[in-house]
Design an enzyme around this catalytic site. Structure first.
Site, mmCIF file in Angstrom:
data_model
loop_
_atom_site.group_PDB
_atom_site.id
_atom_site.type_symbol
_atom_site.label_atom_id
_atom_site.label_comp_id
_atom_site.label_asym_id
_atom_site.label_seq_id
_atom_site.Cartn_x
_atom_site.Cartn_y
_atom_site.Cartn_z
ATOM 1 N N CYS A 21 18.588 56.769 -7.954
ATOM 2 C CA CYS A 21 19.766 57.339 -8.603
ATOM 3 C C CYS A 21 19.625 58.836 -8.825
ATOM 4 O O CYS A 21 18.529 59.368 -8.911
ATOM 5 C CB CYS A 21 20.032 56.696 -9.957
ATOM 6 S SG CYS A 21 20.411 54.960 -9.836
ATOM 7 N N GLY A 47 20.976 58.619 -3.890
ATOM 8 C CA GLY A 47 21.680 57.348 -3.942
ATOM 9 C C GLY A 47 22.982 57.436 -3.206
ATOM 10 O O GLY A 47 23.780 58.336 -3.476
ATOM 11 N N GLY A 123 16.172 55.621 -13.057
ATOM 12 C CA GLY A 123 14.898 55.033 -13.449
ATOM 13 C C GLY A 123 14.985 53.523 -13.430
ATOM 14 O O GLY A 123 15.853 52.943 -12.774
ATOM 15 N N TYR A 265 8.660 62.981 -0.865
ATOM 16 C CA TYR A 265 9.802 62.514 -0.099
ATOM 17 C C TYR A 265 11.146 62.579 -0.826
ATOM 18 O O TYR A 265 12.139 62.998 -0.246
ATOM 19 C CB TYR A 265 9.546 61.068 0.347
ATOM 20 C CG TYR A 265 10.712 60.430 1.066
ATOM 21 C CD1 TYR A 265 11.119 60.870 2.320
ATOM 22 C CD2 TYR A 265 11.427 59.379 0.488
ATOM 23 C CE1 TYR A 265 12.191 60.295 2.973
ATOM 24 C CE2 TYR A 265 12.500 58.796 1.146
ATOM 25 C CZ TYR A 265 12.878 59.253 2.388
ATOM 26 O OH TYR A 265 13.937 58.689 3.026
#
Ligand code: SF4
Length: 492
Positions: A21, A47, A123, A265
């Protein structure tokens, strides 16, 4: 109808960790929803399943939540016009906990006794299931299957008085990773878990305050970076200014365990985390890799796009020329919204093609950020061999990914991670390379600016490389202690 489990951006790519997210919020700007849409656009990489914005105009809250990309849903003036007000929060979703579906798209909104409240979360709450069962036993009715809704119910059922106290009460109940942005009628609230696992930064645009997952979301709207929201900090933004609260005491920031994979990444390379450019870290990772795992070769080729900065660093440190031996089709999947099996089976070729002019007859060093299941590496190596490479050496810009993430990142279960079930030699044999090497964990720490990993108190979360899961348990008096996640009974 779009296949929600296979987004166009991810067609043929189930071999990556996926950030779950991105969050954004702004307070005090007349065009708050438009700024939020731009911020979410910059955070699209975090996301792609769905996006939502909730705005408040002094009288009422308005929410738009849609499946698809920000561009697909929030570029129309008519949509932004339905989100009036000078404060707004937004969210990009890549689902895992709770799964897909409209009801799980954030921000989630609730009408409390004291007024409306909306929350957006990056999270994963590791005790959400336990809390949800407890709340349901006490009569709470959940509208979604998202762990984030637990926070709303904890705030609603708190026995505390003022809203900020109720939010703090809720924070003391939840465990795991969270960067939250919330709005009420009078406030924008941003907070990070005591370990600061997921990022959150503060910015300023013409006196309006912005909170966002990454600095690239500040850049797109021309906002000035002010500082990071500290681990364990809650910032409460009102018309009177910004108040900084420490719901967990001063300990939080000392025990920071920021996700080191953000550097490897997840984060956009033009973002800055903890004062360090993500792009520069990735280049340093490549240089460390070249020093640790040198190889005689003719050309350094990145697996695009995430392998590019590390490949540049590898090439600079090794003196081996860098070249684009694999070309990425950036438009892949936009055409194949619901790919047929035959198209999906083309797999990696939808996205990548070998550049024969660079590869044929050469000893190639392929640089990629990580190996997850190994399926993509296998296909890419074969593609490079088919293009005439004489030798293929794979260098991975992170340590072997041996463990799953429980902190808001979509990862395969441990048994499906190639490095959890094979030695490096077996992996090399499986993906059919002449040699395979990974960056060491200390090499990764050097690249982010540390001398080495502190094994007693690691400076970052690196659990997907080490199995060393941090979490914070906080008692009702606000005392927190770091424990291994494996001690918890209800890991989701
Ligand atoms: Fe990041 Fe890995 Fe820790 Fe998850 S387990 S928060 S991906 S470092």
């Amino acid at each position: 109808m779009m296949n929600f489990t296979t987004h166009p951006f991810d067609a043929g790519d189930d071999d990556r960790f996926h950030e779950e997210c991105g969050v954004f919020g702004v307070f005090g700007a007349q065009n708050a929803a438009a700024l939020t849409a731009l911020g979410l656009h910059a955070l699209q990489h975090r996301g792609q399943e769905a996006a939502g914005i909730c705005a408040f105009d002094g009288t009422q809250f308005s929410t738009e939540r849609h499946v698809g990309l920000v561009d697909d849903n929030f570029t129309k003036p008519s949509v932004i016009a339905r989100l009036p007000g000078d404060r707004a929060i937004g969210h990009n979703r890549y689902s895992t906990t709770g799964g897909a579906g409209i009801r799980n798209i954030q921000p989630l909104f609730a009408e409390f006794a004291g007024g409306g409240f909306a929350v957006a979360h990056n999270g994963n709450l590791t005790n959400a299931m336990t809390l949800q069962k407890e709340l349901q036993r006490r009569g709470s009715i959940f509208q979604s299957t998202s762990d984030t809704e637990t926070i709303l119910h904890l705030i609603a059922t708190s026995s505390r008085g003022p809203l900020v106290d109720r939010v703090i009460d809720a924070l003391h109940r939840i465990e795991g990773a969270y960067s939250l942005v919330c709005i009420s009628e009078k406030k924008l609230i941003g907070c990070r878990d005591p370990l600061g696992i997921r990022p959150l930064v503060l910015g300023d645009i013409n006196g309006a305050t912005v909170v966002a997952s990454e600095t690239c979301a500040l850049d797109i709207i021309g906002a000035r970076f002010v500082r990071e929201v500290e681990p364990g900090e809650m910032v409460v933004i009102t018309e009177d200014g910004i108040e900084s609260l420490r719901p967990f005491g001063a300990q939080g920031s000392q025990r920071s365990r920021f996700c080191i994979f953000e550097y490897v990444y997840f984060a956009r390379p033009d973002s800055v985390h903890k004062g360090t450019s993500v792009y520069n870290v990735r280049k340093r990772i490549g240089a460390e890799l070249a020093r640790e795992m040198p190889v005689d070769a003719d050309v350094v080729v990145p697996v695009p796009d995430s392998g590019v900065p590390s490949a540049i660093g590898f090439a600079e440190a090794s003196g081996i020329p860098f070249d684009l031996g694999i070309i990425r089709n950036h438009y892949v999947g936009r055409t194949f919204i619901e790919p047929s099996d035959s198209i999906r089976n083309m797999g990696v070729k939808l996205k990548h093609n070998a550049n024969r002019a660079v590869i044929a007859g050469k000893r190639v060093v392929l640089v990629d950020d990580s190996i997850v299941r190994g399926t993509t590496s296998l296909k890419i190596v074969q593609m490079v061999r088919d293009a005439g490479a004489r030798e293929v050496h794979m260098r991975i810009a992170s340590p072997p990914t041996t463990d799953s993430c429980f902190y808001g990142v979509d990862t395969p279960e441990k048994g499906k991670l190639l490095a959890s079930r094979m030695s490096i030699a077996e992996m090399a044999n499986y993906i059919n390379v002449d040699s395979l090497s990974f960056l060491s964990i200390d090499g990764l720490y050097r690249a982010v600016g540390e001398a080495r990993r502190n094994n007693e108190m690691p400076q970052y979360c690196d659990a997907c490389f080490t199995g060393d899961y941090p979490t914070v348990l906080t008692d009702r008096n606000g005392n927190s202690n770091v424990r291994q996640l494996s001690l918890l009974s209800d890991v989701s």
